[in-house]
Design a protein around this motif. Sequence first.
Motif, PDB file in Angstrom:
ATOM      1  N   ASP A 138      18.351   9.790  72.909  1.00  0.00           N
ATOM      2  CA  ASP A 138      19.063  10.846  72.185  1.00  0.00           C
ATOM      3  C   ASP A 138      18.166  11.532  71.164  1.00  0.00           C
ATOM      4  O   ASP A 138      18.253  12.754  70.965  1.00  0.00           O
ATOM      5  N   LEU A 139      17.285  10.764  70.528  1.00  0.00           N
ATOM      6  CA  LEU A 139      16.378  11.349  69.543  1.00  0.00           C
ATOM      7  C   LEU A 139      15.400  12.317  70.208  1.00  0.00           C
ATOM      8  O   LEU A 139      15.149  13.416  69.686  1.00  0.00           O
ATOM      9  N   LEU A 140      14.884  11.957  71.375  1.00  0.00           N
ATOM     10  CA  LEU A 140      13.940  12.853  72.057  1.00  0.00           C
ATOM     11  C   LEU A 140      14.637  14.120  72.544  1.00  0.00           C
ATOM     12  O   LEU A 140      14.039  15.200  72.541  1.00  0.00           O
ATOM     13  N   VAL A 141      15.887  13.990  72.941  1.00  0.00           N
ATOM     14  CA  VAL A 141      16.643  15.175  73.349  1.00  0.00           C
ATOM     15  C   VAL A 141      16.773  16.125  72.158  1.00  0.00           C
ATOM     16  O   VAL A 141      16.593  17.343  72.286  1.00  0.00           O
ATOM     17  N   GLU A 142      17.063  15.569  70.990  1.00  0.00           N
ATOM     18  CA  GLU A 142      17.178  16.398  69.780  1.00  0.00           C
ATOM     19  C   GLU A 142      15.845  17.063  69.440  1.00  0.00           C
ATOM     20  O   GLU A 142      15.798  18.247  69.074  1.00  0.00           O
ATOM     21  N   ILE A 143      14.754  16.307  69.562  1.00  0.00           N
ATOM     22  CA  ILE A 143      13.437  16.861  69.243  1.00  0.00           C
ATOM     23  C   ILE A 143      13.087  17.999  70.200  1.00  0.00           C
ATOM     24  O   ILE A 143      12.630  19.072  69.784  1.00  0.00           O
ATOM     25  N   LEU A 144      13.314  17.772  71.505  1.00  0.00           N
ATOM     26  CA  LEU A 144      12.999  18.805  72.486  1.00  0.00           C
ATOM     27  C   LEU A 144      13.797  20.074  72.251  1.00  0.00           C
ATOM     28  O   LEU A 144      13.301  21.190  72.481  1.00  0.00           O
ATOM     29  N   MET A 145      15.033  19.920  71.789  1.00  0.00           N
ATOM     30  CA  MET A 145      15.903  21.085  71.629  1.00  0.00           C
ATOM     31  C   MET A 145      15.798  21.723  70.248  1.00  0.00           C
ATOM     32  O   MET A 145      16.545  22.653  69.947  1.00  0.00           O
ATOM     33  N   ARG A 146      14.842  21.257  69.448  1.00  0.00           N
ATOM     34  CA  ARG A 146      14.661  21.869  68.123  1.00  0.00           C
ATOM     35  C   ARG A 146      14.412  23.382  68.196  1.00  0.00           C
ATOM     36  O   ARG A 146      14.854  24.138  67.329  1.00  0.00           O
ATOM     37  N   PRO A 147      13.700  23.872  69.218  1.00  0.00           N
ATOM     38  CA  PRO A 147      13.474  25.328  69.292  1.00  0.00           C
ATOM     39  C   PRO A 147      14.757  26.146  69.432  1.00  0.00           C
ATOM     40  O   PRO A 147      14.713  27.375  69.270  1.00  0.00           O
ATOM     41  N   LEU A 156      12.515  27.256  65.370  1.00  0.00           N
ATOM     42  CA  LEU A 156      11.497  26.222  65.259  1.00  0.00           C
ATOM     43  C   LEU A 156      10.672  26.156  66.539  1.00  0.00           C
ATOM     44  O   LEU A 156      11.159  26.468  67.622  1.00  0.00           O
ATOM     45  N   LYS A 157       9.437  25.731  66.410  1.00  0.00           N
ATOM     46  CA  LYS A 157       8.566  25.606  67.567  1.00  0.00           C
ATOM     47  C   LYS A 157       7.946  24.216  67.584  1.00  0.00           C
ATOM     48  O   LYS A 157       7.642  23.643  66.550  1.00  0.00           O
ATOM     49  N   ILE A 158       7.777  23.678  68.807  1.00  0.00           N
ATOM     50  CA  ILE A 158       7.018  22.446  68.961  1.00  0.00           C
ATOM     51  C   ILE A 158       5.971  22.702  70.035  1.00  0.00           C
ATOM     52  O   ILE A 158       6.148  23.541  70.914  1.00  0.00           O
ATOM     53  N   SER A 159       4.875  21.979  69.954  1.00  0.00           N
ATOM     54  CA  SER A 159       3.748  22.241  70.859  1.00  0.00           C
ATOM     55  C   SER A 159       4.070  21.793  72.284  1.00  0.00           C
ATOM     56  O   SER A 159       4.918  20.927  72.507  1.00  0.00           O
ATOM     57  N   ASP A 160       3.368  22.396  73.232  1.00  0.00           N
ATOM     58  CA  ASP A 160       3.519  21.992  74.630  1.00  0.00           C
ATOM     59  C   ASP A 160       3.140  20.534  74.810  1.00  0.00           C
ATOM     60  O   ASP A 160       3.751  19.805  75.607  1.00  0.00           O
ATOM     61  N   GLU A 161       2.115  20.101  74.079  1.00  0.00           N
ATOM     62  CA  GLU A 161       1.665  18.710  74.206  1.00  0.00           C
ATOM     63  C   GLU A 161       2.746  17.743  73.767  1.00  0.00           C
ATOM     64  O   GLU A 161       2.971  16.708  74.399  1.00  0.00           O
ATOM     65  N   MET A 162       3.444  18.098  72.710  1.00  0.00           N
ATOM     66  CA  MET A 162       4.522  17.237  72.225  1.00  0.00           C
ATOM     67  C   MET A 162       5.702  17.243  73.204  1.00  0.00           C
ATOM     68  O   MET A 162       6.308  16.204  73.474  1.00  0.00           O
ATOM     69  N   SER A 163       6.028  18.406  73.716  1.00  0.00           N
ATOM     70  CA  SER A 163       7.092  18.490  74.727  1.00  0.00           C
ATOM     71  C   SER A 163       6.739  17.634  75.938  1.00  0.00           C
ATOM     72  O   SER A 163       7.592  16.927  76.497  1.00  0.00           O
ATOM     73  N   LYS A 164       5.475  17.695  76.324  1.00  0.00           N
ATOM     74  CA  LYS A 164       5.002  16.930  77.482  1.00  0.00           C
ATOM     75  C   LYS A 164       5.188  15.435  77.250  1.00  0.00           C
ATOM     76  O   LYS A 164       5.643  14.701  78.139  1.00  0.00           O
ATOM     77  N   ASP A 165       4.860  14.968  76.041  1.00  0.00           N
ATOM     78  CA  ASP A 165       5.028  13.549  75.715  1.00  0.00           C
ATOM     79  C   ASP A 165       6.504  13.154  75.740  1.00  0.00           C
ATOM     80  O   ASP A 165       6.861  12.086  76.253  1.00  0.00           O
ATOM     81  N   LYS A 201       2.952  26.405  81.812  1.00  0.00           N
ATOM     82  CA  LYS A 201       2.307  25.672  82.903  1.00  0.00           C
ATOM     83  C   LYS A 201       1.992  24.238  82.496  1.00  0.00           C
ATOM     84  O   LYS A 201       1.960  23.336  83.337  1.00  0.00           O
ATOM     85  N   LYS A 202       1.777  24.016  81.197  1.00  0.00           N
ATOM     86  CA  LYS A 202       1.417  22.677  80.737  1.00  0.00           C
ATOM     87  C   LYS A 202       2.571  21.687  80.890  1.00  0.00           C
ATOM     88  O   LYS A 202       2.341  20.494  81.061  1.00  0.00           O
ATOM     89  N   THR A 203       3.782  22.187  80.799  1.00  0.00           N
ATOM     90  CA  THR A 203       4.938  21.287  80.875  1.00  0.00           C
ATOM     91  C   THR A 203       5.766  21.495  82.143  1.00  0.00           C
ATOM     92  O   THR A 203       6.788  20.848  82.331  1.00  0.00           O
ATOM     93  N   PHE A 204       5.301  22.387  83.007  1.00  0.00           N
ATOM     94  CA  PHE A 204       6.126  22.752  84.162  1.00  0.00           C
ATOM     95  C   PHE A 204       6.451  21.563  85.054  1.00  0.00           C
ATOM     96  O   PHE A 204       7.607  21.298  85.375  1.00  0.00           O
ATOM     97  N   LEU A 205       5.421  20.855  85.493  1.00  0.00           N
ATOM     98  CA  LEU A 205       5.648  19.813  86.488  1.00  0.00           C
ATOM     99  C   LEU A 205       6.494  18.675  85.929  1.00  0.00           C
ATOM    100  O   LEU A 205       7.385  18.160  86.604  1.00  0.00           O
ATOM    101  N   GLN A 206       6.235  18.280  84.669  1.00  0.00           N
ATOM    102  CA  GLN A 206       7.040  17.223  84.054  1.00  0.00           C
ATOM    103  C   GLN A 206       8.500  17.651  83.943  1.00  0.00           C
ATOM    104  O   GLN A 206       9.416  16.877  84.221  1.00  0.00           O
ATOM    105  N   THR A 207       8.706  18.905  83.537  1.00  0.00           N
ATOM    106  CA  THR A 207      10.076  19.420  83.391  1.00  0.00           C
ATOM    107  C   THR A 207      10.779  19.470  84.741  1.00  0.00           C
ATOM    108  O   THR A 207      11.928  19.041  84.874  1.00  0.00           O
ATOM    109  N   ALA A 208      10.085  19.998  85.736  1.00  0.00           N
ATOM    110  CA  ALA A 208      10.693  20.130  87.065  1.00  0.00           C
ATOM    111  C   ALA A 208      11.076  18.767  87.630  1.00  0.00           C
ATOM    112  O   ALA A 208      12.139  18.610  88.245  1.00  0.00           O
ATOM    113  N   THR A 209      10.207  17.773  87.399  1.00  0.00           N
ATOM    114  CA  THR A 209      10.487  16.437  87.925  1.00  0.00           C
ATOM    115  C   THR A 209      11.710  15.828  87.257  1.00  0.00           C
ATOM    116  O   THR A 209      12.561  15.226  87.912  1.00  0.00           O
TER     117      THR A 209
END
Length: 797
Positions: A138-147, A156-165, A201-209
């Motif tokens: 639940d915490l990661l869902v909140e972090i991802l949706m901060r934007p 708010l913005k978070i980096s692609d690298e952080m989204s990827k993690d 593109k940095k987060t595409f494949l992880q997101t799609a999966t």
Amino acid sequence: MAAAPAAAGSGAGRGRRAAATVAAWGGWGGRPRPGNILLQLRQGQLTGRGLVRAVQFTETFLTERDKQSKWSGIPQLLLKLYASSHLHSDFIECQNILKEISPLLSMEAMAFVTEERKLTQETTYPNTYIFDLFGGVDLLVEILMRPTISIRGQKLKISDEMSKDCLSILYNTCVCTEGVTKRLAEKNDFVIFLFTLMTSKKTFLQTATLIEDILGVKKEMIRLDEVPNLSSLVSNFDQQQLANFCRILAVTISEMDTGNDDKHTLLAKNAQQKKSLSLGPSAAEINQAALLSIPGFVERLCKLATRKVSESTGTASFLQELEEWYTWLDNALVLDALMRVANEESEHNQASIVFPPPGASEENGLPHTSTRTQLPQSMKIMHEIMYKLEVLYVLCVLLMGRQRNQVHRMIAEFKLIPGLNNLFDKLIWRKHSASALVLHGHNQNCDCSPDITLKIQFLRLLQSFSDHHENKYLLLNNQELNELSAISLKANIPEVEAVLNTDRSLVCDGKRGLLTRLLQVMKKEPAESSFRFWQARAVESFLRGTTSYADQMFLLKRGLLEHILYCIVDSECKSRDVLQSYFDLLGELMKFNVDAFKRFNKYINTDAKFQVFLKQINSSLVDSNMLVRCVTLSLDRFENQVDMKVAEVLSECRLLAYISQVPTQMSFLFRLINIIHVQTLTQENVSCLNTSLVILMLARRKERLPLYLRLLQRMEHSKKYPGFLLNNFHNLLRFWQQHYLHKDKDSTCLENSSCISFSYWKETVSILLNPDRQSPSALVSYIEEPYMDIDRDFTEE
């Protein structure tokens, strides 16, 4: 493609065993004790009350308990993550904490796949379980949706690298811990939000999966028109991304299957259609329309489907994608096969690729490669196969949807068929090499093999493309179209209008068209091949619709009838599915065609062969009734023709002589009615009802309908069960009226297949259902009063 998952927490099409969470209680191995905080957290997770997150504990308490329970410091890390992820945070510390958590979970995810392959029965994954239990998901869902949150008008913005993690950790938790994927699927706003992460593109494949896994367990289908800026999102995908996106589309454009056999009955389907009319288009139909509204979407799919291996993306980008697959375990079994072949070819100095062990990578994120960095050809081919599988599936679904004609026009315009024809030998039906790629634990002939799946999907596409559509002639080349014209000219019959209207610039090129290529491989197919069913269906779809003598002769001249008879009689095929497809194809090939019956009689030239053929027909009328119908219709036409050639065939053909006998027709009629009931009618066996009607319509033409009904009555009495057959037939005909007289039903299929006007079908059914017991053609006249049971309500609410 969008099959229901085999276990909770699994993604679309991938069955994953859930971790044995009961072992988690009391430091991984004990039983729940009073006051056990894991048990309390679990209850809080289910109820939403009480202990639900690490933030509800002190760091001192968590550290002390960690020493006893060996939680790998995950609760403390979550406590720090919560503190460093507030709205005004710069997220630098947050990202550092995520990088500490990530390897703890990724190692378990790798172990999960390894253990699953070994079929280990009991394995626990404590890190992912603890991460979820202490509120990490639940915490990661909140972090991802901060934007999605705005502060003073700025998002708010978070980096692609952080989204990827974050995505990586969520995915690994879904893999190992039961119920996580389903919980994420219930967060509809989160699922829709995930689509926006595919812009990078940095987060595409992880997101799609992750999206693919979530949609695989989601109870209700999402609506693509709710995805922000869908058209822009898809239009900006490169070809590689679009191919991967098709994996998601496979779930969103296919009608959801309840998995209940009862729901496949025509009664249930009719009830569902009535319900759908009041509810409007389904989510799948809305999603199909949304995709077709995207400029250039179908054109790009056609380019992907027909792209040659040499035109695929360069080595570096593919290696990067393979590394992502390796990290994410998506398509892990396929990747395992790819890696195995790569290593085999490396040993023969054909390539110099060395894949890193789990967790190891270069700074640039690419696998280790030598200076040659040459991708093996077999890997390139498998890469294209995996892409084309998804693309062909999407095109096939669109071809069967409400916008079928629109899709047909676009597919023709963008030359999908000639493009596939050019790929037929080298990719689609290529010969297997010694190291042919198959999934782990399977063989080359297994239906799960990517090679096999591509062939089946290709055949399904051809079937959908040809079925009752004039564009089917695009499967031929110019020379073959000329051959059709010559056949019509020689027979002194008009050319088929659709042949004359075919745009010659859109047909196949080369020495052979796609249909001819298909016939060639069909005749070479081994007896036990799983392709036989799909090949016969694809060829049969070319013949469906209004019977074309030229089309039939085109196939007869290529030995198709002899091949079918060999499979039915000489190989004594046992597969019911293959037999049904061959009988259906044989019926379409022979219908009204004197030359076909002559060829049949020439091949079935002994009584022994004929008896084997009859045995195959009589073994299952559900499978063979379409052939029985076609032969019956042909016999009726031949008997009304004055022609020496026809008269010769009538006098010599064993099959026509057999069908012409009234006892034979009555035997077929009795069994056809007896093997179906209103409650068990499906799209597969409703043909038995229509075949029985054809027999009675032809009897009515000859003023023999009362005779046939009287004979049915006698057969009932001989079985010591008067009324059981005619009551059942009465109910079946009542259902027929409800089913076929509905305004949304297309009656042209019945007309085209029988050359009997639909009005004659309706009249015959009405005559049979006439309530007047004095009518000699009414069913009720032959059901004795004590056995009358014709008013049963068979409708489903």
